[in-house]
Design a protein around this motif. Sequence first.
Motif, short mmCIF file in Angstrom:
data_model
loop_
_atom_site.label_atom_id
_atom_site.label_comp_id
_atom_site.label_asym_id
_atom_site.label_seq_id
_atom_site.Cartn_x
_atom_site.Cartn_y
_atom_site.Cartn_z
N LYS A 56 -5.24 -38.59 1.55
CA LYS A 56 -5.08 -38.61 0.09
C LYS A 56 -3.80 -39.31 -0.33
O LYS A 56 -3.80 -40.08 -1.30
CB LYS A 56 -5.08 -37.17 -0.44
CG LYS A 56 -6.43 -36.51 -0.37
CD LYS A 56 -6.35 -35.07 -0.81
CE LYS A 56 -7.63 -34.34 -0.50
NZ LYS A 56 -7.54 -32.91 -0.80
N MET A 57 -2.71 -39.07 0.39
CA MET A 57 -1.46 -39.74 0.03
C MET A 57 -1.53 -41.24 0.29
O MET A 57 -1.00 -42.04 -0.49
CB MET A 57 -0.30 -39.13 0.81
CG MET A 57 0.14 -37.78 0.29
SD MET A 57 1.55 -37.09 1.15
CE MET A 57 2.81 -38.26 0.74
N LEU B 7 -3.26 -47.40 -3.56
CA LEU B 7 -3.82 -47.94 -4.81
C LEU B 7 -2.72 -48.23 -5.83
O LEU B 7 -2.79 -49.22 -6.56
CB LEU B 7 -4.84 -46.96 -5.39
CG LEU B 7 -6.19 -46.93 -4.69
CD1 LEU B 7 -7.06 -45.81 -5.26
CD2 LEU B 7 -6.88 -48.26 -4.83
N GLY B 8 -1.71 -47.38 -5.88
CA GLY B 8 -0.60 -47.62 -6.80
C GLY B 8 0.18 -48.87 -6.45
O GLY B 8 0.59 -49.62 -7.32
N LEU C 60 -4.26 -43.12 0.18
CA LEU C 60 -5.08 -43.71 -0.89
C LEU C 60 -4.31 -43.78 -2.22
O LEU C 60 -4.34 -44.80 -2.91
CB LEU C 60 -6.36 -42.90 -1.07
CG LEU C 60 -7.43 -43.09 -0.01
CD1 LEU C 60 -8.56 -42.09 -0.21
CD2 LEU C 60 -7.95 -44.51 -0.03
N TYR C 61 -3.64 -42.70 -2.57
CA TYR C 61 -2.91 -42.65 -3.83
C TYR C 61 -1.79 -43.69 -3.87
O TYR C 61 -1.68 -44.48 -4.82
CB TYR C 61 -2.34 -41.25 -4.04
CG TYR C 61 -1.55 -41.08 -5.30
CD1 TYR C 61 -2.18 -41.00 -6.53
CD2 TYR C 61 -0.16 -41.02 -5.27
CE1 TYR C 61 -1.45 -40.83 -7.69
CE2 TYR C 61 0.57 -40.87 -6.41
CZ TYR C 61 -0.08 -40.78 -7.63
OH TYR C 61 0.64 -40.64 -8.77
N LEU C 62 -0.98 -43.70 -2.82
CA LEU C 62 0.14 -44.65 -2.79
C LEU C 62 -0.34 -46.08 -2.57
O LEU C 62 0.23 -47.02 -3.13
CB LEU C 62 1.14 -44.23 -1.71
CG LEU C 62 1.82 -42.88 -1.94
CD1 LEU C 62 2.64 -42.49 -0.73
CD2 LEU C 62 2.67 -42.92 -3.19
#
Length: 69
Positions: free
Chosen positions: A49-50, A56-57, A52-54
């Motif tokens: 999750k981290m 994509l950002g 993917l989140y970071l």
Amino acid sequence: MYANVFARSALRSRVAGRQLARSDLFHFENTNGQNIPFKTTNRVGLAVKMTLYLGLGFGAPFLGAAWQL
């Protein structure tokens, strides 16, 4: 007249101090991981999750530039 003003301000500060000092207004469990909005027990899921989140950002400006070109 001045004594009345001082008495009111002293009374207000005393009442406000009592309301702020109450400990039954909040209920916090003093355990590790309770102050964050996600669970850290599943390390693999957290890593995915981290990432993917970071990812994509960080990649959003590059994806936008590629789209415009």
